[in-house]
Write a protein that holds these residues in place. Sequence first.
Motif, PDB file in Angstrom:
ATOM      1  N   HIS A   1       0.832  -1.211   0.000  1.00 53.05           N
ATOM      2  CA  HIS A   1       0.000   0.000   0.000  1.00 53.05           C
ATOM      3  C   HIS A   1       0.869   1.264   0.000  1.00 53.05           C
ATOM      4  CE1 HIS A   1      -3.657  -2.262   0.342  1.00 53.05           C
ATOM      5  NE2 HIS A   1      -3.144  -2.964   1.321  1.00 53.05           N
ATOM      6  N   GLN A   2       1.950   1.251   0.762  1.00 49.08           N
ATOM      7  CA  GLN A   2       2.867   2.391   0.749  1.00 49.08           C
ATOM      8  C   GLN A   2       3.548   2.508  -0.608  1.00 49.08           C
ATOM      9  OE1 GLN A   2       3.836   4.858   3.117  1.00 49.08           O
ATOM     10  NE2 GLN A   2       1.816   4.222   3.835  1.00 49.08           N
ATOM     11  N   PHE A   3       3.911   1.383  -1.210  1.00 46.55           N
ATOM     12  CA  PHE A   3       4.528   1.373  -2.528  1.00 46.55           C
ATOM     13  C   PHE A   3       3.611   2.037  -3.559  1.00 46.55           C
ATOM     14  CE2 PHE A   3       4.863  -0.778  -6.649  1.00 46.55           C
ATOM     15  CZ  PHE A   3       6.186  -0.545  -6.972  1.00 46.55           C
ATOM     16  N   VAL A   4       2.332   1.648  -3.553  1.00 46.57           N
ATOM     17  CA  VAL A   4       1.361   2.220  -4.493  1.00 46.57           C
ATOM     18  C   VAL A   4       1.212   3.723  -4.248  1.00 46.57           C
ATOM     19  CG1 VAL A   4      -1.081   2.235  -5.169  1.00 46.57           C
ATOM     20  CG2 VAL A   4       0.118   0.065  -4.845  1.00 46.57           C
ATOM     21  N   TYR A   5       1.093   4.103  -2.982  1.00 49.91           N
ATOM     22  CA  TYR A   5       0.958   5.518  -2.641  1.00 49.91           C
ATOM     23  C   TYR A   5       2.137   6.316  -3.183  1.00 49.91           C
ATOM     24  CZ  TYR A   5       1.333   9.745   0.158  1.00 49.91           C
ATOM     25  OH  TYR A   5       1.482  11.055   0.552  1.00 49.91           O
ATOM     26  N   TRP A   6       3.355   5.867  -2.915  1.00 44.59           N
ATOM     27  CA  TRP A   6       4.540   6.608  -3.341  1.00 44.59           C
ATOM     28  C   TRP A   6       4.748   6.556  -4.845  1.00 44.59           C
ATOM     29  CZ3 TRP A   6       7.079  10.276  -0.989  1.00 44.59           C
ATOM     30  CH2 TRP A   6       6.912  10.406   0.376  1.00 44.59           C
ATOM     31  N   ARG A   7       4.404   5.463  -5.468  1.00 44.98           N
ATOM     32  CA  ARG A   7       4.537   5.393  -6.925  1.00 44.98           C
ATOM     33  C   ARG A   7       3.630   6.422  -7.572  1.00 44.98           C
ATOM     34  NH1 ARG A   7       2.486   0.838 -10.863  1.00 44.98           N
ATOM     35  NH2 ARG A   7       0.762   1.244  -9.503  1.00 44.98           N
ATOM     36  N   ARG A   8       2.383   6.506  -7.114  1.00 43.07           N
ATOM     37  CA  ARG A   8       1.459   7.499  -7.654  1.00 43.07           C
ATOM     38  C   ARG A   8       1.936   8.915  -7.356  1.00 43.07           C
ATOM     39  NH1 ARG A   8      -4.435   4.923  -6.157  1.00 43.07           N
ATOM     40  NH2 ARG A   8      -4.430   3.364  -7.810  1.00 43.07           N
ATOM     41  N   LYS A   9       2.403   9.133  -6.144  1.00 41.05           N
ATOM     42  CA  LYS A   9       2.873  10.461  -5.743  1.00 41.05           C
ATOM     43  C   LYS A   9       4.073  10.888  -6.589  1.00 41.05           C
ATOM     44  CE  LYS A   9       4.320  13.135  -1.777  1.00 41.05           C
ATOM     45  NZ  LYS A   9       3.932  13.407  -0.418  1.00 41.05           N
ATOM     46  N   LEU A  10       5.014   9.988  -6.780  1.00 38.52           N
ATOM     47  CA  LEU A  10       6.217  10.322  -7.530  1.00 38.52           C
ATOM     48  C   LEU A  10       5.977  10.442  -9.027  1.00 38.52           C
ATOM     49  CD1 LEU A  10       8.747   8.161  -5.524  1.00 38.52           C
ATOM     50  CD2 LEU A  10       8.540  10.654  -5.500  1.00 38.52           C
ATOM     51  N   GLU A  11       4.962   9.738  -9.532  1.00 32.68           N
ATOM     52  CA  GLU A  11       4.615   9.869 -10.943  1.00 32.68           C
ATOM     53  C   GLU A  11       3.834  11.149 -11.191  1.00 32.68           C
ATOM     54  OE1 GLU A  11       2.534   6.263 -11.799  1.00 32.68           O
ATOM     55  OE2 GLU A  11       4.370   5.171 -12.231  1.00 32.68           O
ATOM     56  N   GLY A  12       3.339  11.756 -10.119  1.00 28.67           N
ATOM     57  CA  GLY A  12       2.625  13.018 -10.243  1.00 28.67           C
ATOM     58  C   GLY A  12       1.230  12.887 -10.810  1.00 28.67           C
ATOM     59  N   THR A  13       0.673  11.680 -10.766  1.00 32.97           N
ATOM     60  CA  THR A  13      -0.670  11.471 -11.296  1.00 32.97           C
ATOM     61  C   THR A  13      -1.376  10.428 -10.462  1.00 32.97           C
ATOM     62  OG1 THR A  13      -1.983  10.886 -13.216  1.00 32.97           O
ATOM     63  CG2 THR A  13       0.095   9.745 -12.984  1.00 32.97           C
TER      64      THR A  13
END
Length: 113
Positions: free
Chosen positions: A44-56
Amino acid sequence: RHLREESIMNSTERTHYWQQYIEHWRDTGLSGAAFCKQQSLSYHQFVYWRRKLEGTDDATDTERTPTSGFARVTQVAASPLSDDLTLKLPGGMAITGLHAGNVDLLGAILRQL
């Protein structure tokens, strides 16, 4: 660093921490869930940060790996030439020729996705 140490990081360190893991994940070719299991990371943290870092946070972006583990299924008109099933995957890949006689193969394929 282990996930337990993440709680004592400042915001910049935490961003860098997850950015490194996400870049490493892209190089592996693994699904997000498999990568997190291998690295002992919270999915869940991985998904959160991936979305955050992709900016979308656009869930319809087909260039990204699905995060839910589910794929959109649509019904198409039956072809008069074949009773075979076609499984279309994100990114344009399709698996054709599936039918009742090889349903075990379909199950094995789906377990790998």
